[in-house]
Design a protein around this motif. Structure first.
Motif, PDB file in Angstrom:
ATOM      1  N   GLN A   6      15.704  -1.574  -8.301  1.00 17.24           N
ATOM      2  CA  GLN A   6      14.382  -1.591  -8.513  1.00 17.24           C
ATOM      3  C   GLN A   6      14.230  -2.147  -9.905  1.00 17.24           C
ATOM      4  N   ARG A   7      14.369  -1.831 -10.722  1.00 15.22           N
ATOM      5  CA  ARG A   7      14.949  -1.517 -12.043  1.00 15.22           C
ATOM      6  C   ARG A   7      14.196  -0.582 -12.453  1.00 15.22           C
ATOM      7  N   THR A   8      14.577   0.063 -13.602  1.00 17.38           N
ATOM      8  CA  THR A   8      13.976   1.247 -14.097  1.00 17.38           C
ATOM      9  C   THR A   8      12.592   0.954 -14.909  1.00 17.38           C
ATOM     10  N   ARG A   9      11.887   1.873 -15.158  1.00 18.08           N
ATOM     11  CA  ARG A   9      10.720   1.762 -15.973  1.00 18.08           C
ATOM     12  C   ARG A   9      10.499   2.561 -17.059  1.00 18.08           C
ATOM     13  N   LEU A  10       9.491   2.255 -17.999  1.00 17.62           N
ATOM     14  CA  LEU A  10       9.493   3.259 -19.004  1.00 17.62           C
ATOM     15  C   LEU A  10       7.961   3.714 -19.563  1.00 17.62           C
ATOM     16  N   LEU A  11       7.960   3.970 -20.658  1.00 19.97           N
ATOM     17  CA  LEU A  11       6.865   4.351 -21.385  1.00 19.97           C
ATOM     18  C   LEU A  11       5.590   3.756 -21.092  1.00 19.97           C
ATOM     19  N   ALA A  12       4.545   4.508 -20.506  1.00 15.52           N
ATOM     20  CA  ALA A  12       3.308   4.116 -19.949  1.00 15.52           C
ATOM     21  C   ALA A  12       2.349   4.070 -21.152  1.00 15.52           C
ATOM     22  N   SER A  13       2.027   2.798 -21.697  1.00 16.67           N
ATOM     23  CA  SER A  13       1.132   2.673 -22.875  1.00 16.67           C
ATOM     24  C   SER A  13       1.636   2.874 -24.082  1.00 16.67           C
ATOM     25  N   ALA A  14       0.962   2.405 -25.205  1.00 16.59           N
ATOM     26  CA  ALA A  14       1.638   2.651 -26.537  1.00 16.59           C
ATOM     27  C   ALA A  14       1.575   4.149 -26.922  1.00 16.59           C
ATOM     28  N   ALA A  15       2.615   4.686 -26.192  1.00 16.10           N
ATOM     29  CA  ALA A  15       2.827   6.023 -26.519  1.00 16.10           C
ATOM     30  C   ALA A  15       3.444   6.196 -27.865  1.00 16.10           C
ATOM     31  N   VAL A  16       3.213   7.278 -28.498  1.00 13.42           N
ATOM     32  CA  VAL A  16       3.774   7.875 -29.627  1.00 13.42           C
ATOM     33  C   VAL A  16       4.166   8.973 -29.601  1.00 13.42           C
ATOM     34  N   LEU A  17       5.443   9.083 -30.414  1.00 16.50           N
ATOM     35  CA  LEU A  17       6.103  10.545 -30.010  1.00 16.50           C
ATOM     36  C   LEU A  17       6.068  11.053 -31.317  1.00 16.50           C
ATOM     37  N   ALA A  18       5.290  12.265 -31.430  1.00 22.22           N
ATOM     38  CA  ALA A  18       5.230  13.117 -32.514  1.00 22.22           C
ATOM     39  C   ALA A  18       6.066  14.071 -32.410  1.00 22.22           C
ATOM     40  N   SER A  19       6.997  14.339 -33.415  1.00 25.36           N
ATOM     41  CA  SER A  19       8.009  15.312 -33.726  1.00 25.36           C
ATOM     42  C   SER A  19       8.769  15.536 -32.381  1.00 25.36           C
ATOM     43  N   ALA A  20       8.818  16.370 -31.575  1.00 28.47           N
ATOM     44  CA  ALA A  20       9.479  16.676 -30.409  1.00 28.47           C
ATOM     45  C   ALA A  20       8.890  16.317 -29.203  1.00 28.47           C
ATOM     46  N   SER A  21       7.555  15.920 -29.159  1.00 28.62           N
ATOM     47  CA  SER A  21       6.812  15.942 -27.887  1.00 28.62           C
ATOM     48  C   SER A  21       6.506  14.494 -27.829  1.00 28.62           C
ATOM     49  N   GLY A 182      15.805   5.357  -7.361  1.00 32.46           N
ATOM     50  CA  GLY A 182      15.669   4.024  -6.677  1.00 32.46           C
ATOM     51  C   GLY A 182      15.964   2.665  -7.450  1.00 32.46           C
ATOM     52  N   THR A 183      16.479   3.149  -8.637  1.00 36.82           N
ATOM     53  CA  THR A 183      16.904   1.952  -9.592  1.00 36.82           C
ATOM     54  C   THR A 183      18.452   1.460  -9.499  1.00 36.82           C
ATOM     55  N   THR A 184      18.512   0.398 -10.131  1.00 34.48           N
ATOM     56  CA  THR A 184      19.794  -0.182  -9.936  1.00 34.48           C
ATOM     57  C   THR A 184      20.768   0.809 -10.811  1.00 34.48           C
ATOM     58  N   GLN A 185      20.222   1.521 -11.888  1.00 29.19           N
ATOM     59  CA  GLN A 185      21.061   2.261 -12.682  1.00 29.19           C
ATOM     60  C   GLN A 185      21.571   3.392 -11.895  1.00 29.19           C
ATOM     61  N   ALA A 186      20.418   3.835 -11.123  1.00 27.44           N
ATOM     62  CA  ALA A 186      20.850   5.113 -10.391  1.00 27.44           C
ATOM     63  C   ALA A 186      21.809   4.782  -9.461  1.00 27.44           C
ATOM     64  N   GLN A 187      21.877   3.593  -8.669  1.00 29.41           N
ATOM     65  CA  GLN A 187      23.002   3.338  -7.960  1.00 29.41           C
ATOM     66  C   GLN A 187      24.046   2.997  -8.710  1.00 29.41           C
ATOM     67  N   GLU A 188      24.065   2.473  -9.799  1.00 31.44           N
ATOM     68  CA  GLU A 188      25.297   2.419 -10.645  1.00 31.44           C
ATOM     69  C   GLU A 188      26.017   3.489 -10.851  1.00 31.44           C
ATOM     70  N   ILE A 189      25.370   4.594 -10.885  1.00 27.98           N
ATOM     71  CA  ILE A 189      26.216   5.884 -11.156  1.00 27.98           C
ATOM     72  C   ILE A 189      26.811   6.367 -10.049  1.00 27.98           C
ATOM     73  N   THR A 190      26.094   6.293  -8.961  1.00 33.81           N
ATOM     74  CA  THR A 190      26.577   6.634  -7.402  1.00 33.81           C
ATOM     75  C   THR A 190      27.844   5.689  -7.013  1.00 33.81           C
ATOM     76  N   ASP A 191      27.602   4.458  -7.130  1.00 39.47           N
ATOM     77  CA  ASP A 191      28.505   3.456  -6.461  1.00 39.47           C
ATOM     78  C   ASP A 191      29.748   3.036  -7.658  1.00 39.47           C
ATOM     79  N   VAL A 192      29.558   3.029  -8.632  1.00 43.63           N
ATOM     80  CA  VAL A 192      30.277   2.582  -9.855  1.00 43.63           C
ATOM     81  C   VAL A 192      30.828   3.630 -10.751  1.00 43.63           C
ATOM     82  N   ALA A 232      18.096   2.343 -18.209  1.00 42.96           N
ATOM     83  CA  ALA A 232      17.062   1.578 -17.671  1.00 42.96           C
ATOM     84  C   ALA A 232      17.416   0.011 -17.814  1.00 42.96           C
ATOM     85  N   ASP A 233      16.289  -0.636 -17.472  1.00 46.34           N
ATOM     86  CA  ASP A 233      16.487  -2.023 -17.742  1.00 46.34           C
ATOM     87  C   ASP A 233      16.395  -2.365 -19.446  1.00 46.34           C
ATOM     88  N   SER A 234      17.151  -3.325 -19.720  1.00 41.30           N
ATOM     89  CA  SER A 234      17.073  -3.570 -21.361  1.00 41.30           C
ATOM     90  C   SER A 234      15.891  -3.808 -21.794  1.00 41.30           C
TER      91      SER A 234
END
Length: 311
Positions: A6-21, A182-192, A232-234
């Motif tokens: 697929q390629r994998t995906r990430l943070l939805a919006s300008a998400a900010v990490l406060a301490s551990a969450s 469904g991503t390439t990276q998931a396929q990479e783990i399984t196939d390679v 994930a994707d670069s």
């Protein structure tokens, strides 16, 4: 190896990490129209000035032309490519490009949120007319749909800052690795990677990876310590590092670079229309402006092609 199923995906919006969450914008499967490419990344950059190209507009199928809109599917959990801002609007690189492509074709983009794995079936079922969701162009996909290239990205790996588990990016055997389903990276783990672990007499990556429907959850799994590694994707990994306030770091470099493709129904006259629109955007400078807006200029291409996968 295929550079993203697929390629994998990430943070939805300008998400900010406060301490551990990790505070992330909610991403669901409900549909939501694009607001036309506005974003906190650089509000001054707009595709509003893009004009229709009569020759390209003439290639658009009659039913799409009469509707006046291009229905575009994107899995809005993969920042900076496609994600939801703090108001719930779908924004990102692919959204801005979809808006600009539609304008070149004399249409308005209607960007709808969809689960990644449902997009290609949705294209073939005529539910959507264009898929802009960080799909890697592969020969396997080209058997089902047309892929119009518009960007280049590779895979990358992230770990907690300082790499506390001393992870070797070339040897993830036995490590807890988070990936999007469904991503390439998931396929990479399984196939390679896991076959290589088995061959070397080492423990495999458990369950072929800790799989999540949303990339946002993949990132959270790493930040929270549930998993030790994220693949994930670069551009997604780079953006995650920025948005988590340095709690993560990239491990090693980008590898297996390959083009992204906009998904169009197989053999549709819309395919050359989209290819022509992308090439026109490259020529007039709009393309570069959009990539610069999202900080992903490194993935720029000079020529858009239809079904140009090498593997």
């Amino acid at each position: 190896m295929i550079a993203r199923t697929q390629r994998t995906r990430l943070l939805a919006s300008a998400a900010v990490l406060a301490s551990a969450s990790l505070v992330l914008t909610a991403c669901g499967s409900s549909k939501s129209s694009s607001s036309g490419g506005s974003s906190a990344a650089n509000p001054s950059v707009s595709v509003a000035a893009v004009s229709a190209d009569p020759a390209l507009a003439g290639l658009v199928p009659a039913d799409i032309k009469s509707s006046g809109k291009l229905i575009v599917a994107a899995d809005a959990s993969y920042a900076p490519n496609e994600f939801k801002d703090d108001k719930g609007n779908i924004v990102g690189l692919d959204v801005d490009l979809a808006d600009a492509i539609a304008k070149k074709l004399g249409l308005t983009a209607d960007v709808q949120n969809a689960d990644f794995t449902s997009i290609i079936p949705g294209i073939t079922a005529k539910k959507y007319q264009l898929g802009m969701s960080s799909f890697t162009d592969t020969k396997e996909r080209e058997q089902t749909v047309d892929m119009v290239t518009y960007f280049t990205a590779g895979s990358a790996i992230a770990v907690k800052k300082g790499n506390p588990d001393k992870i070797d990016p070339k040897d993830l055997c036995g490590k807890k690795v988070a990936v999007q389903t469904g991503t390439t990276q998931a396929q990479e783990i399984t196939d390679v990677r896991n076959p290589e672990c088995t061959k070397a007499g080492k423990p495999a990556i458990p369950n072929d990876g800790d799989k999540f429907t949303l990339q946002t959850d993949v990132t959270t799994a790493l930040v929270s310590g549930r998993d030790q590694v994220m693949m994930a994707d670069s551009p997604v990994v780079d953006y995650a590092i920025k948005q988590t306030n340095g709690q993560l770091e990239k491990l090693g470099g980008t590898y297996d670079s390959a083009p992204y493709g906009a998904v169009v129904d197989k053999g549709s006259p819309l395919s050359p229309a989209v290819q022509g629109a992308v090439q026109s955007l490259i020529a007039d400078g709009t393309y570069k402006q959009i990539l610069t807006k999202w900080g992903v200029e490194a993935g720029a291409i000079d020529k858009s092609e239809i079904n140009a996968a090498k593997s």
